[in-house]
Motif scaffolding. Structure first.
Motif, mmCIF file in Angstrom:
data_model
loop_
_atom_site.group_PDB
_atom_site.id
_atom_site.type_symbol
_atom_site.label_atom_id
_atom_site.label_comp_id
_atom_site.label_asym_id
_atom_site.label_seq_id
_atom_site.Cartn_x
_atom_site.Cartn_y
_atom_site.Cartn_z
ATOM 1 N N ASP A 16 0.793 -1.235 0.000
ATOM 2 C CA ASP A 16 0.000 0.000 0.000
ATOM 3 C C ASP A 16 0.822 1.280 0.000
ATOM 4 O O ASP A 16 0.301 2.345 0.324
ATOM 5 C CB ASP A 16 -1.006 -0.004 1.161
ATOM 6 C CG ASP A 16 -0.336 -0.159 2.519
ATOM 7 O OD1 ASP A 16 0.889 -0.390 2.557
ATOM 8 O OD2 ASP A 16 -1.035 -0.052 3.538
ATOM 9 N N HIS A 41 3.354 -5.255 3.119
ATOM 10 C CA HIS A 41 2.398 -6.103 3.835
ATOM 11 C C HIS A 41 2.285 -7.467 3.153
ATOM 12 O O HIS A 41 1.788 -7.577 2.028
ATOM 13 C CB HIS A 41 0.999 -5.464 3.832
ATOM 14 C CG HIS A 41 0.925 -4.172 4.585
ATOM 15 N ND1 HIS A 41 0.965 -4.100 5.960
ATOM 16 C CD2 HIS A 41 0.804 -2.888 4.159
ATOM 17 C CE1 HIS A 41 0.860 -2.841 6.346
ATOM 18 N NE2 HIS A 41 0.770 -2.081 5.267
ATOM 19 N N HIS A 77 1.078 -6.650 13.759
ATOM 20 C CA HIS A 77 2.019 -6.760 12.634
ATOM 21 C C HIS A 77 3.401 -7.200 13.087
ATOM 22 O O HIS A 77 3.982 -6.598 13.988
ATOM 23 C CB HIS A 77 2.105 -5.419 11.897
ATOM 24 C CG HIS A 77 0.851 -5.101 11.131
ATOM 25 N ND1 HIS A 77 0.624 -3.900 10.511
ATOM 26 C CD2 HIS A 77 -0.235 -5.866 10.854
ATOM 27 C CE1 HIS A 77 -0.552 -3.929 9.895
ATOM 28 N NE2 HIS A 77 -1.107 -5.117 10.098
ATOM 29 N N ALA A 135 -6.049 0.138 2.741
ATOM 30 C CA ALA A 135 -5.596 1.490 2.344
ATOM 31 C C ALA A 135 -6.073 1.804 0.923
ATOM 32 O O ALA A 135 -6.423 2.950 0.628
ATOM 33 C CB ALA A 135 -4.075 1.574 2.440
ATOM 34 N N ASP A 150 -8.200 9.529 3.982
ATOM 35 C CA ASP A 150 -8.090 8.102 4.326
ATOM 36 C C ASP A 150 -8.557 7.824 5.757
ATOM 37 O O ASP A 150 -9.234 6.832 6.015
ATOM 38 C CB ASP A 150 -6.636 7.629 4.196
ATOM 39 C CG ASP A 150 -6.155 7.622 2.758
ATOM 40 O OD1 ASP A 150 -6.948 7.989 1.860
ATOM 41 O OD2 ASP A 150 -4.989 7.261 2.533
ATOM 42 N N HIS A 250 4.667 5.400 3.864
ATOM 43 C CA HIS A 250 3.794 4.904 2.786
ATOM 44 C C HIS A 250 3.762 5.851 1.587
ATOM 45 O O HIS A 250 3.619 5.411 0.460
ATOM 46 C CB HIS A 250 2.356 4.727 3.273
ATOM 47 C CG HIS A 250 2.112 3.523 4.132
ATOM 48 N ND1 HIS A 250 2.572 3.410 5.413
ATOM 49 C CD2 HIS A 250 1.441 2.369 3.880
ATOM 50 C CE1 HIS A 250 2.190 2.243 5.921
ATOM 51 N NE2 HIS A 250 1.504 1.584 5.009
HETATM 52 P P1 AMP Z 1 -4.815 -4.046 5.804
HETATM 53 O O1 AMP Z 1 -3.440 -4.678 5.949
HETATM 54 O O2 AMP Z 1 -5.441 -4.350 4.485
HETATM 55 O O3 AMP Z 1 -5.697 -4.306 6.971
HETATM 56 O O4 AMP Z 1 -4.580 -2.479 5.746
HETATM 57 C C1 AMP Z 1 -3.996 -1.845 6.813
HETATM 58 C C2 AMP Z 1 -3.282 -0.601 6.303
HETATM 59 O O5 AMP Z 1 -4.188 0.467 6.209
HETATM 60 C C3 AMP Z 1 -2.236 -0.121 7.293
HETATM 61 O O6 AMP Z 1 -0.993 -0.713 7.044
HETATM 62 C C4 AMP Z 1 -2.174 1.360 7.032
HETATM 63 O O7 AMP Z 1 -1.328 1.622 5.939
HETATM 64 C C5 AMP Z 1 -3.588 1.694 6.629
HETATM 65 N N1 AMP Z 1 -4.384 2.226 7.768
HETATM 66 C C6 AMP Z 1 -4.831 1.547 8.845
HETATM 67 N N2 AMP Z 1 -5.535 2.358 9.656
HETATM 68 C C7 AMP Z 1 -5.521 3.586 9.073
HETATM 69 C C8 AMP Z 1 -6.080 4.856 9.402
HETATM 70 N N3 AMP Z 1 -6.814 5.043 10.512
HETATM 71 N N4 AMP Z 1 -5.861 5.892 8.558
HETATM 72 C C9 AMP Z 1 -5.141 5.730 7.430
HETATM 73 N N5 AMP Z 1 -4.590 4.561 7.068
HETATM 74 C C10 AMP Z 1 -4.773 3.496 7.867
#
Ligand code: AMP
Ligand code: MN
Ligand code: MN
Ligand code: MN
Length: 279
Positions: A16, A41, A77, A135, A150, A250
């Motif tokens: 992401d 990730h 993580h 993301a 976001d 990121h």
């Molecule tokens: P996932 O691994 O698909 O659950 O996505 C998680 C990713 O979303 C994280 O690594 C962050 O980059 C992003 N993320 C999580 N929480 C937030 C938030 N509150 N605001 C912006 N980005 C976020």
């Protein structure tokens, strides 16, 4: 002599991040980073390109990954550093995680459709070069004007308890640690203060991580207070863990940068002393 700058946690378009591995290494060079670990990730797909770009820029590259796990029903993580990214145990775990991620992404799309937001899976996928993460959904929701940033997308739709939240059946912490170690790497608990848990609970997580053989925790990150960094250093020492440093970069933004303020307190053992650095 100025101390070397280590940034051992950042993302590219393989997950992401918004910069390609090559663009990321160019930016790292501009910012004076000496050693970088790309930790996308649940994928190592960006590492080969990052390695080539790192050579060109004279930056030490460490292979990395950020593995999604579940601990007491919470998403935690685990970063792997300095492992063989072609090791069959690692490849198998990441293939399983990619399948979990894909299924969850489809289900998130279905949940959004139920509340009137059609074709979001296709929209999020179009914004991704590699893995589709939440993301990408957040960016899509911004693109179509449902939210203005976001953070709002997570708050209204994507976070736990919100209408488009889907729990993913990620692997567990012991499996992540074991796989990283079998592939010859070092396991690191990522950003301990970024989970929505009390300090008592975080300390319990760090204790479990150490008891399962975990080797390090991230002590230095961007945008921390000194008190937070000292607390993490204390916990690292209490649990006999090495200390890592990473921006979790990121995308270019005002509040966080590659290599920025990632010094470690003096009383900890740096994880890089235990890593072989590819130059
Ligand atoms: P996932 O691994 O698909 O659950 O996505 C998680 C990713 O979303 C994280 O690594 C962050 O980059 C992003 N993320 C999580 N929480 C937030 C938030 N509150 N605001 C912006 N980005 C976020
Ligand atoms: Mn991310
Ligand atoms: Mn993370
Ligand atoms: Mn990260």
């Amino acid at each position: 002599m100025q101390a070397k700058i280590y940034d051992l946690h950042c993302h590219s378009t393989a997950s992401d991040g918004v910069l390609s591995p090559t663009e990321l290494l160019s930016r790292a060079a501009e910012k004076g980073v000496n050693v970088l670990a790309l930790c996308d990730h649940d994928t190592v797909d960006g590492i080969a390109e990052a390695r080539l770009a790192a050579k060109e820029k004279g930056i030490g590259l460490i292979s990395g990954v950020e593995i999604s796990t579940l601990w007491e029903n919470r998403g935690i993580h685990i970063v792997g550093l300095g492992f063989d990214e072609t090791h069959p145990k690692m490849t198998a775990l990441l293939a399983q995680q990619a399948e979990v991620r894909y299924q969850r992404a489809v289900q998130i799309g279905e949940k959004l459709a139920q509340i009137g937001i059609e074709n979001a899976f296709e929209g999020a996928k179009a914004l991704a070069c590699g893995e589709v993460t939440r993301a990408h959904y957040a960016r899509y929701l911004v693109q179509i004007g449902k939210v203005s940033n976001d953070g709002q997308a997570f708050k209204r739709y994507l976070s736990q308890g919100k209408p488009a939240y889907v729990k993913a059946e990620w692997t567990d912490i012991p499996t992540a640690i074991e796989t990283i170690h079998q592939a010859g790497g070092i396991s690191v608990l990522a950003h301990p203060l970024r989970y929505t848990m009390t300090n008592r609970k975080i300390r319990q997580l760090i204790g479990d991580f150490a008891a399962w053989g975990g080797k390090a925790i991230e002590v230095a990150g961007c945008g921390q207070t000194m008190d937070q960094r000292q607390l993490l250093a204390r916990w690292a020492n209490e649990c006999d863990l090495l200390a890592s440093a990473g921006s979790d970069f990121h995308f270019p933004c005002a509040w966080l940068e590659l290599g920025k303020s990632l010094f470690l307190p003096e009383n900890v053992k740096p994880v890089w002393d235990a890593l072989e650095i590819e130059l």
